[in-house]
Write a protein that holds these residues in place. Structure first.
Motif, PDB file in Angstrom:
ATOM      1  N   ILE A 243       0.751  -1.075   0.083  1.00  0.00           N
ATOM      2  CA  ILE A 243       0.069  -0.015  -0.006  1.00  0.00           C
ATOM      3  C   ILE A 243       0.979   1.208  -0.153  1.00  0.00           C
ATOM      4  N   ILE A 244       1.800   1.278   0.979  1.00  0.00           N
ATOM      5  CA  ILE A 244       2.932   2.414   0.949  1.00  0.00           C
ATOM      6  C   ILE A 244       3.374   2.594  -0.407  1.00  0.00           C
ATOM      7  N   ALA A 245       3.856   1.487  -1.303  1.00  0.00           N
ATOM      8  CA  ALA A 245       4.438   1.618  -2.535  1.00  0.00           C
ATOM      9  C   ALA A 245       3.501   2.410  -3.486  1.00  0.00           C
ATOM     10  N   GLY A 246       2.344   1.952  -3.375  1.00  0.00           N
ATOM     11  CA  GLY A 246       1.157   2.601  -4.304  1.00  0.00           C
ATOM     12  C   GLY A 246       1.065   3.722  -4.122  1.00  0.00           C
ATOM     13  N   VAL A 247       0.929   4.190  -2.694  1.00  0.00           N
ATOM     14  CA  VAL A 247       0.695   5.722  -2.459  1.00  0.00           C
ATOM     15  C   VAL A 247       1.638   6.528  -2.738  1.00  0.00           C
ATOM     16  N   ILE A 248       3.009   5.900  -2.843  1.00  0.00           N
ATOM     17  CA  ILE A 248       4.263   6.952  -3.191  1.00  0.00           C
ATOM     18  C   ILE A 248       4.107   7.098  -4.800  1.00  0.00           C
ATOM     19  N   LEU A 249       3.761   6.119  -5.624  1.00  0.00           N
ATOM     20  CA  LEU A 249       3.441   6.228  -6.950  1.00  0.00           C
ATOM     21  C   LEU A 249       2.480   7.228  -7.155  1.00  0.00           C
ATOM     22  N   ILE A 250       1.144   7.107  -6.491  1.00  0.00           N
ATOM     23  CA  ILE A 250       0.123   8.081  -6.845  1.00  0.00           C
ATOM     24  C   ILE A 250       0.567   9.407  -6.338  1.00  0.00           C
ATOM     25  N   VAL A 251       1.271   9.653  -5.175  1.00  0.00           N
ATOM     26  CA  VAL A 251       1.681  11.075  -5.060  1.00  0.00           C
ATOM     27  C   VAL A 251       2.835  11.735  -5.707  1.00  0.00           C
ATOM     28  N   TYR A 252       3.791  10.573  -6.123  1.00  0.00           N
ATOM     29  CA  TYR A 252       5.128  11.427  -6.585  1.00  0.00           C
ATOM     30  C   TYR A 252       4.896  11.182  -8.221  1.00  0.00           C
ATOM     31  N   GLY A 253       4.041  10.261  -8.653  1.00  0.00           N
ATOM     32  CA  GLY A 253       4.335   9.732  -9.971  1.00  0.00           C
ATOM     33  C   GLY A 253       5.393   8.984 -10.214  1.00  0.00           C
ATOM     34  N   PHE A 254       5.420   8.411 -11.154  1.00  0.00           N
ATOM     35  CA  PHE A 254       6.551   7.318 -11.592  1.00  0.00           C
ATOM     36  C   PHE A 254       7.714   8.170 -12.008  1.00  0.00           C
ATOM     37  N   GLN A 255       8.982   8.104 -11.354  1.00  0.00           N
ATOM     38  CA  GLN A 255      10.074   8.668 -11.502  1.00  0.00           C
ATOM     39  C   GLN A 255      11.305   7.692 -11.919  1.00  0.00           C
ATOM     40  N   ASN A 256      11.838   7.808 -13.037  1.00  0.00           N
ATOM     41  CA  ASN A 256      12.716   6.620 -13.362  1.00  0.00           C
ATOM     42  C   ASN A 256      14.072   6.748 -12.847  1.00  0.00           C
ATOM     43  N   THR A 257      14.445   7.624 -11.820  1.00  0.00           N
ATOM     44  CA  THR A 257      15.711   7.640 -11.111  1.00  0.00           C
ATOM     45  C   THR A 257      15.526   8.422  -9.852  1.00  0.00           C
ATOM     46  N   GLY A 258      16.417   8.370  -9.114  1.00  0.00           N
ATOM     47  CA  GLY A 258      16.321   9.158  -7.877  1.00  0.00           C
ATOM     48  C   GLY A 258      15.987   8.569  -6.708  1.00  0.00           C
ATOM     49  N   TYR A 259      15.548   9.401  -5.572  1.00  0.00           N
ATOM     50  CA  TYR A 259      15.165   9.207  -4.439  1.00  0.00           C
ATOM     51  C   TYR A 259      13.808   8.539  -4.272  1.00  0.00           C
ATOM     52  N   VAL A 260      12.849   9.055  -4.984  1.00  0.00           N
ATOM     53  CA  VAL A 260      11.213   8.727  -4.974  1.00  0.00           C
ATOM     54  C   VAL A 260      11.623   7.258  -5.794  1.00  0.00           C
ATOM     55  N   TYR A 261      12.285   7.038  -6.870  1.00  0.00           N
ATOM     56  CA  TYR A 261      12.368   5.757  -7.652  1.00  0.00           C
ATOM     57  C   TYR A 261      12.830   4.716  -6.237  1.00  0.00           C
ATOM     58  N   ASP A 262      13.781   5.232  -5.697  1.00  0.00           N
ATOM     59  CA  ASP A 262      14.432   4.324  -4.705  1.00  0.00           C
ATOM     60  C   ASP A 262      13.462   3.883  -3.693  1.00  0.00           C
ATOM     61  N   ALA A 263      12.635   4.869  -3.361  1.00  0.00           N
ATOM     62  CA  ALA A 263      11.709   4.489  -2.093  1.00  0.00           C
ATOM     63  C   ALA A 263      10.519   3.491  -2.572  1.00  0.00           C
ATOM     64  N   PHE A 264      10.055   3.872  -3.984  1.00  0.00           N
ATOM     65  CA  PHE A 264       9.041   3.184  -4.580  1.00  0.00           C
ATOM     66  C   PHE A 264       9.518   1.801  -4.721  1.00  0.00           C
ATOM     67  N   ILE A 265      10.744   1.638  -5.364  1.00  0.00           N
ATOM     68  CA  ILE A 265      11.183   0.145  -5.481  1.00  0.00           C
ATOM     69  C   ILE A 265      11.354  -0.703  -4.590  1.00  0.00           C
ATOM     70  N   HIS A 266      12.139   0.168  -3.620  1.00  0.00           N
ATOM     71  CA  HIS A 266      12.389  -0.831  -2.199  1.00  0.00           C
ATOM     72  C   HIS A 266      11.107  -0.910  -1.196  1.00  0.00           C
ATOM     73  N   SER A 267      10.226  -0.268  -1.532  1.00  0.00           N
ATOM     74  CA  SER A 267       8.787  -0.538  -0.623  1.00  0.00           C
ATOM     75  C   SER A 267       8.346  -1.837  -1.387  1.00  0.00           C
ATOM     76  N   ILE A 268       8.780  -2.091  -2.467  1.00  0.00           N
ATOM     77  CA  ILE A 268       7.974  -3.383  -3.015  1.00  0.00           C
ATOM     78  C   ILE A 268       9.087  -4.590  -2.872  1.00  0.00           C
ATOM     79  N   MET A 269      10.091  -4.173  -3.211  1.00  0.00           N
ATOM     80  CA  MET A 269      11.443  -5.277  -3.135  1.00  0.00           C
ATOM     81  C   MET A 269      11.868  -5.723  -1.843  1.00  0.00           C
ATOM     82  N   LEU A 270      11.658  -4.770  -0.750  1.00  0.00           N
ATOM     83  CA  LEU A 270      12.432  -5.044   0.541  1.00  0.00           C
ATOM     84  C   LEU A 270      11.013  -5.422   1.192  1.00  0.00           C
TER      85      LEU A 270
END
Lengths: 354, 103
Positions: A243-270
């Motif tokens: 749910i956190i990963a989904g919310v990050i994606l909705i709030v910040y949109g998809f970014q293909n690099t950088g901090y938000v990308y890191d937060a989104f990817i690792h919310s799912i992966m880790l």
């Protein structure tokens, strides 16, 4: 050697350690260079380590000789291209391995034509397509949704299988089906329009996490004791991180690099994938490697540490605090190593007692 | 040694994910006692994609051996027909996994 499956273990560990080492390089730690470059961190984690492990798990289940070529090719190809940077030939092995894995899932679905197998088969299809595109030179952020989809569909297929032990209405099953197919469609829309697909992905992923929270067998096993409860708590964290990963994606949109990308990817992966791995490590070691693990409440240490260090990592990402992100990321790596140390110790304890 | 004694021994094998024994889950289809030192068992799994089958077979053998040390031969065959459905679960298992009003 009596148990040939154990031969896979050192290779899978090398791939995991390579993924962790490149994680440290990506976090900015000043360490000796990695042959294939720090950029391979994502592919090493998803394609190499998880791809080899999951396809091995499936080959063991299928008991078919040819199915073992999936983990063999994926592991060998990953060592060639993603670890030692030996060029294109390794990528060809990876693609071949993932197509064999997909063929194994088709075989499985034909033998047991049930929804949960279809879902895992769709996941393995995403993996094969993602790997073909990766081998053809497409950048990781362009295929990331296919790779994430592979892992998410594989895990959700397995969870759905267990819901058969729960009283679930037909209406709920139909809703779950709709959410799965909506989620699956977002993975392929991402190839045409990644930003639009990201919103569809986020919506269906959050909805699926809520659906599974209400229907997963954890509703019952969380009230149990010992290992079933431990597993349920890990899954609960996993759905929360989804749910956190989904919310990050909705709030910040998809970014293909950088901090938000890191937060989104690792919310799912880790948060989702590794929480699942943390609580299933005893089952995987017993089932795949035939090394019974004596469950211990000590396992909560690495499970809880993963949640705390990941929360710190994601928070540091979102407030753009590089130093804290770096050290929480380092703690993530240590936590994964602790999981293996704890599990290995329990295998040793189990052997000593039997 | 009766079939029930064997089932009692096998019911010490717990599915580690759900915490319910495999007899109550309905995974044991047949127990045939050939003579005083040989047993044949037919069992299934809920999913063909689950890699736990060999572990569970080993556990079944281990638990029978533990209770009946004079048994020399235990054959456990994995079968897929008839396929497992939740109707094979015992009332106790269903109750444990949150089914209400089951008779």
């Amino acid at each position: 050697m009596k148990n040939k499956i154990l031969l896979f273990l050192p290779f899978i560990l090398i791939l995991l350690l390579s993924a962790l080492y490149t994680a440290l390089l990506r976090l900015g730690f000043n360490l000796p260079e990695f042959p294939a470059g720090a950029i391979q961190h994502g592919p090493l984690m998803v394609v190499a380590f998880l791809g080899a492990l999951i396809s091995l798990e499936r080959a063991v289940a299928l008991q078919l000789r040819w199915a073992y070529f999936a983990p063999i090719f994926i592991a060998a190809g990953s060592l060639m291209s993603l670890v030692f940077n030996l060029g294109f030939v390794g990528l060809v092995f990876i693609v071949a391995g993932s197509i064999i894995n997909f063929a194994g899932m088709i075989y499985l679905t034909m033998k047991q034509n049930l929804l949960f197998n279809w879902i895992m088969m769709l996941g393995s299809f995403c993996f094969a397509v993602g790997n073909i595109l990766f081998a053809s030179g497409m950048a990781v952020p362009q295929i990331i949704f296919l790779w994430l989809g592979y892992l998410i569909l594989t895990i959700l297929g397995e969870r759905l299988e267990l819901t058969r032990m729960r009283p679930i209405s037909k209406k709920q099953i139909n809703l779950g089906k709709f959410l799965i197919y909506g989620f699956f469609s977002s993975l392929f829309i991402s190839l045409a329009s990644v930003h639009n697909a990201a919103l569809i992905f986020a919506f269906f992923y959050i909805a699926l996490a809520i659906w599974f929270y209400f229907n997963d067998i954890i509703r019952a096993t969380i009230k149990a004791a010992g290992q079933p409860r431990f597993t349920a708590i890990g899954l609960l964290f996993g759905y929360l991180w989804s749910i956190i990963a989904g919310v990050i994606l909705i709030v910040y949109g998809f970014q293909n690099t950088g901090y938000v990308y890191d937060a989104f990817i690792h919310s799912i992966m880790l948060g989702f994938v590794f929480s699942m791995i943390f609580v299933h490590a005893p089952i995987v070691f017993a089932g795949v490697f035939r090394q019974p693990v004596k469950y211990s409440n000590r396992f909560y240490i690495h499970l809880i540490l993963l949640q705390i260090t990941l929360a710190g990592r994601v928070y540091s990402d979102l407030v753009i605090d590089n130093l804290f992100r770096q050290w929480f990321g380092f703690a993530n790596v240590l936590t994964i190593l602790l999981l293996f140390a704890n599990t290995a110790f329990s295998v040793y304890q189990g052997k000593k007692e039997s | 040694m009766e079939k029930e004694d064997i089932l009692k021994a096998v019911s010490s094998v717990i599915d580690p994910e759900v915490g319910v024994n495999i007899v109550d889950l309905g995974l044991i289809y047949e127990v045939n006692i050939k003579n005083s030192n040989s047993v044949d068992i037919k069992m299934t799994m809920t999913s063909r994609g689950c890699p736990m089958h060999q572990y569970l077979i080993d556990e079944v053998k281990k638990n029978i051996k533990k209770q009946f040390s004079d048994i020399e031969k235990i054959d456990v065959e994995l079968v897929w027909d008839p396929p497992w459905t939740n109707e094979k679960m015992s009332l106790a298992a269903k109750k444990q996994l949150g089914w209400k009003n089951e008779k």
